[in-house]
Design a protein around this motif. Structure first.
Motif, PDB file in Angstrom:
ATOM      1  N   MET A  17       7.647   2.140  10.424  1.00  0.00           N
ATOM      2  CA  MET A  17       6.199   2.192  10.571  1.00  0.00           C
ATOM      3  C   MET A  17       5.812   2.823  11.920  1.00  0.00           C
ATOM      4  SD  MET A  17       3.946  -1.152   9.758  1.00  0.00           S
ATOM      5  CE  MET A  17       2.348  -1.303  10.514  1.00  0.00           C
ATOM      6  N   ILE A  18       6.497   2.401  12.980  1.00  0.00           N
ATOM      7  CA  ILE A  18       6.185   2.927  14.320  1.00  0.00           C
ATOM      8  C   ILE A  18       6.514   4.424  14.383  1.00  0.00           C
ATOM      9  CG2 ILE A  18       6.817   2.811  16.774  1.00  0.00           C
ATOM     10  CD1 ILE A  18       7.219  -0.268  16.304  1.00  0.00           C
ATOM     11  N   ALA A  19       7.665   4.804  13.804  1.00  0.00           N
ATOM     12  CA  ALA A  19       8.041   6.228  13.825  1.00  0.00           C
ATOM     13  C   ALA A  19       7.044   7.051  13.007  1.00  0.00           C
ATOM     14  CB  ALA A  19       9.461   6.395  13.279  1.00  0.00           C
ATOM     15  N   ASP A  20       6.653   6.543  11.835  1.00  0.00           N
ATOM     16  CA  ASP A  20       5.672   7.253  11.003  1.00  0.00           C
ATOM     17  C   ASP A  20       4.315   7.352  11.697  1.00  0.00           C
ATOM     18  OD1 ASP A  20       7.463   7.698   8.998  1.00  0.00           O
ATOM     19  OD2 ASP A  20       6.731   6.120   7.669  1.00  0.00           O
ATOM     20  N   SER A  21       4.035   6.384  12.561  1.00  0.00           N
ATOM     21  CA  SER A  21       2.768   6.397  13.297  1.00  0.00           C
ATOM     22  C   SER A  21       2.777   7.405  14.437  1.00  0.00           C
ATOM     23  CB  SER A  21       2.495   5.024  13.910  1.00  0.00           C
ATOM     24  OG  SER A  21       2.614   4.019  12.979  1.00  0.00           O
ATOM     25  N   GLY A  22       3.950   7.981  14.698  1.00  0.00           N
ATOM     26  CA  GLY A  22       4.041   8.940  15.798  1.00  0.00           C
ATOM     27  C   GLY A  22       4.594   8.321  17.071  1.00  0.00           C
ATOM     28  N   GLY A  23       4.990   7.043  17.013  1.00  0.00           N
ATOM     29  CA  GLY A  23       5.646   6.420  18.167  1.00  0.00           C
ATOM     30  C   GLY A  23       7.054   6.998  18.287  1.00  0.00           C
ATOM     31  N   LYS A  24       7.520   7.198  19.524  1.00  0.00           N
ATOM     32  CA  LYS A  24       8.840   7.793  19.722  1.00  0.00           C
ATOM     33  C   LYS A  24       9.852   6.741  20.167  1.00  0.00           C
ATOM     34  CE  LYS A  24       7.732  12.302  19.282  1.00  0.00           C
ATOM     35  NZ  LYS A  24       6.545  12.078  18.419  1.00  0.00           N
ATOM     36  N   LEU A  25      11.056   6.806  19.569  1.00  0.00           N
ATOM     37  CA  LEU A  25      12.087   5.814  19.859  1.00  0.00           C
ATOM     38  C   LEU A  25      13.255   6.449  20.595  1.00  0.00           C
ATOM     39  CD1 LEU A  25      12.191   4.185  16.279  1.00  0.00           C
ATOM     40  CD2 LEU A  25      10.676   3.603  18.165  1.00  0.00           C
ATOM     41  N   TYR A  26      13.702   5.796  21.661  1.00  0.00           N
ATOM     42  CA  TYR A  26      14.799   6.325  22.469  1.00  0.00           C
ATOM     43  C   TYR A  26      15.836   5.246  22.751  1.00  0.00           C
ATOM     44  CZ  TYR A  26      11.376   9.996  23.297  1.00  0.00           C
ATOM     45  OH  TYR A  26      10.455  10.994  23.125  1.00  0.00           O
ATOM     46  N   ALA A  27      17.100   5.691  22.890  1.00  0.00           N
ATOM     47  CA  ALA A  27      18.180   4.777  23.249  1.00  0.00           C
ATOM     48  C   ALA A  27      18.535   5.003  24.715  1.00  0.00           C
ATOM     49  CB  ALA A  27      19.395   5.046  22.364  1.00  0.00           C
ATOM     50  N   CYS A  28      18.988   3.926  25.360  1.00  0.00           N
ATOM     51  CA  CYS A  28      19.330   3.997  26.788  1.00  0.00           C
ATOM     52  C   CYS A  28      20.756   4.526  26.967  1.00  0.00           C
ATOM     53  CB  CYS A  28      19.202   2.597  27.370  1.00  0.00           C
ATOM     54  SG  CYS A  28      20.199   2.280  28.819  1.00  0.00           S
ATOM     55  N   GLN A  29      20.895   5.545  27.781  1.00  0.00           N
ATOM     56  CA  GLN A  29      22.183   6.193  28.017  1.00  0.00           C
ATOM     57  C   GLN A  29      23.255   5.220  28.520  1.00  0.00           C
ATOM     58  OE1 GLN A  29      22.871   9.968  27.905  1.00  0.00           O
ATOM     59  NE2 GLN A  29      24.799   8.886  27.627  1.00  0.00           N
ATOM     60  N   ALA A  30      22.896   4.409  29.511  1.00  0.00           N
ATOM     61  CA  ALA A  30      23.883   3.505  30.103  1.00  0.00           C
ATOM     62  C   ALA A  30      24.440   2.546  29.053  1.00  0.00           C
ATOM     63  CB  ALA A  30      23.263   2.722  31.257  1.00  0.00           C
ATOM     64  N   THR A  31      23.571   2.022  28.208  1.00  0.00           N
ATOM     65  CA  THR A  31      24.016   1.073  27.176  1.00  0.00           C
ATOM     66  C   THR A  31      24.863   1.785  26.126  1.00  0.00           C
ATOM     67  OG1 THR A  31      21.845   0.081  27.498  1.00  0.00           O
ATOM     68  CG2 THR A  31      23.207  -0.839  25.770  1.00  0.00           C
ATOM     69  N   VAL A  32      24.460   2.986  25.770  1.00  0.00           N
ATOM     70  CA  VAL A  32      25.214   3.787  24.798  1.00  0.00           C
ATOM     71  C   VAL A  32      26.633   4.030  25.328  1.00  0.00           C
ATOM     72  CG1 VAL A  32      25.360   6.106  23.783  1.00  0.00           C
ATOM     73  CG2 VAL A  32      23.202   4.851  23.711  1.00  0.00           C
ATOM     74  N   ASP A  33      26.743   4.343  26.609  1.00  0.00           N
ATOM     75  CA  ASP A  33      28.053   4.564  27.230  1.00  0.00           C
ATOM     76  C   ASP A  33      28.865   3.269  27.267  1.00  0.00           C
ATOM     77  OD1 ASP A  33      27.295   7.142  27.597  1.00  0.00           O
ATOM     78  OD2 ASP A  33      26.852   6.949  29.747  1.00  0.00           O
ATOM     79  N   MET A  34      28.175   2.185  27.614  1.00  0.00           N
ATOM     80  CA  MET A  34      28.839   0.894  27.738  1.00  0.00           C
ATOM     81  C   MET A  34      29.491   0.474  26.415  1.00  0.00           C
ATOM     82  SD  MET A  34      27.081  -2.493  29.316  1.00  0.00           S
ATOM     83  CE  MET A  34      26.065  -2.967  27.942  1.00  0.00           C
ATOM     84  N   TYR A  35      28.778   0.682  25.311  1.00  0.00           N
ATOM     85  CA  TYR A  35      29.311   0.278  24.006  1.00  0.00           C
ATOM     86  C   TYR A  35      30.082   1.403  23.305  1.00  0.00           C
ATOM     87  CZ  TYR A  35      26.306  -3.906  24.111  1.00  0.00           C
ATOM     88  OH  TYR A  35      25.697  -5.088  24.429  1.00  0.00           O
ATOM     89  N   GLY A  36      30.136   2.578  23.925  1.00  0.00           N
ATOM     90  CA  GLY A  36      30.819   3.700  23.305  1.00  0.00           C
ATOM     91  C   GLY A  36      30.156   4.145  22.008  1.00  0.00           C
ATOM     92  N   LEU A  37      28.819   4.241  22.018  1.00  0.00           N
ATOM     93  CA  LEU A  37      28.082   4.609  20.801  1.00  0.00           C
ATOM     94  C   LEU A  37      27.690   6.087  20.823  1.00  0.00           C
ATOM     95  CD1 LEU A  37      25.667   1.536  20.760  1.00  0.00           C
ATOM     96  CD2 LEU A  37      27.679   1.851  19.307  1.00  0.00           C
ATOM     97  N   SER A  38      27.236   6.591  19.676  1.00  0.00           N
ATOM     98  CA  SER A  38      26.686   7.948  19.621  1.00  0.00           C
ATOM     99  C   SER A  38      25.461   7.921  18.699  1.00  0.00           C
ATOM    100  CB  SER A  38      27.725   8.926  19.073  1.00  0.00           C
ATOM    101  OG  SER A  38      27.862   8.734  17.678  1.00  0.00           O
TER     102      SER A  38
END
Lengths: 105, 155
Positions: free
Chosen positions: B105-126
């Protein structure tokens, strides 16, 4: 509460310009309010949303939530924001001559 | 209206149901008012946008004074599941959607979603680990750049 003239008729509105008495509303007033909100021309799709908002308010005493609007008005959330970029529920309520929606979602 | 808010950037750092909803409600509410909204998910808040965790966010029943129950009761197996079920039912009644639907709903409303780089690195995510509504991974510096001229809300 102030009185303003919309489409040649004096009506009561709140500080943000929402009609306080839905029965005073006409479609011409809606078109005038849409223009001052930056929507030049109300299309069929706009009216579908506005009529839905107004009908729900008149039937139930409350404007629908954004979620309900997206699910049951026949216009999905994405398009709702294309039609009313400055807030679909709020703008459609204003243009439809009902008080500002009180819901949080 | 010189005093109106034009843009908000909301940081969601918690991973419990009661921790993520306030930020989601504020983000969606901003869009409802025509306010530009950026949501930045960091630390446990990243669970909200992880494909494998978005549907598994639960109410914290241990060490949560807001639950008004002794901690040992909160620790009984199934308590968190039960509290989550009850809260979700209450929220559905007032038209607050489940997390996944809320994100859509938020994305369809035009709200933008971002992931935090440090956390992504910490968990080894992509990016593959995230729901498709996520725009990109941002460093904290990029987050500030993006937030320039608006309000920042930390939850």
């Amino acid at each position: 509460m102030t009185t303003v003239t919309l489409a040649g008729t004096p009506v009561e509105v709140d500080d943000e310009g929402f009609l306080q008495k839905p029965e005073q509303w006409t479609r011409e007033m809606g078109e005038e309010m849409a223009r001052s909100a930056g929507i030049e021309k109300l299309t069929e799709r706009h009216w579908q949303v506005i009529d839905f908002m107004r009908k729900t308010y008149l039937d139930t005493g409350a404007a629908p939530s954004m979620r309900a609007l997206g699910k049951t008005s026949g216009v999905a959330i994405k398009e709702l924001y294309e039609l009313f970029p400055k807030g679909p529920a709020k703008l459609a309520a204003k243009i439809g001559g009902i008080p500002k929606p009180r819901g949080c979602v | 209206m010189a005093d109106s808010i034009e843009k908000v950037s909301i940081v969601i750092s918690k991973g419990s149901l009661e921790g993520v909803y306030p930020g989601l409600i504020m983000g969606n509410g901003a869009r409802m008012e025509g306010i530009e909204a950026n949501l930045f998910f960091t630390f446990f808040g990243l669970d909200v946008i992880r494909k494998d965790r978005i549907d598994k966010i639960k109410v914290g029943t241990v060490g949560n004074p807001g639950m008004h129950m002794p901690t040992w009761i909160g620790a009984i197996p199934g308590m968190s599941w039960l509290a989550t079920k009850m809260m979700s039912r209450q929220m559905d009644k007032i038209d607050i959607p489940p997390v996944r639907e809320f994100i859509e709903m938020i994305a369809d409303s035009g709200g933008k979603l971002y992931a935090c780089q440090a956390t992504v690195d910490m968990y080894g995510l992509s990016m593959d680990d995230f729901v498709p509504q996520v725009e990109k991974v941002l460093t904290v510096g990029e987050f500030y750049e993006l937030s320039a001229g608006g309000e920042i809300i930390f939850t």
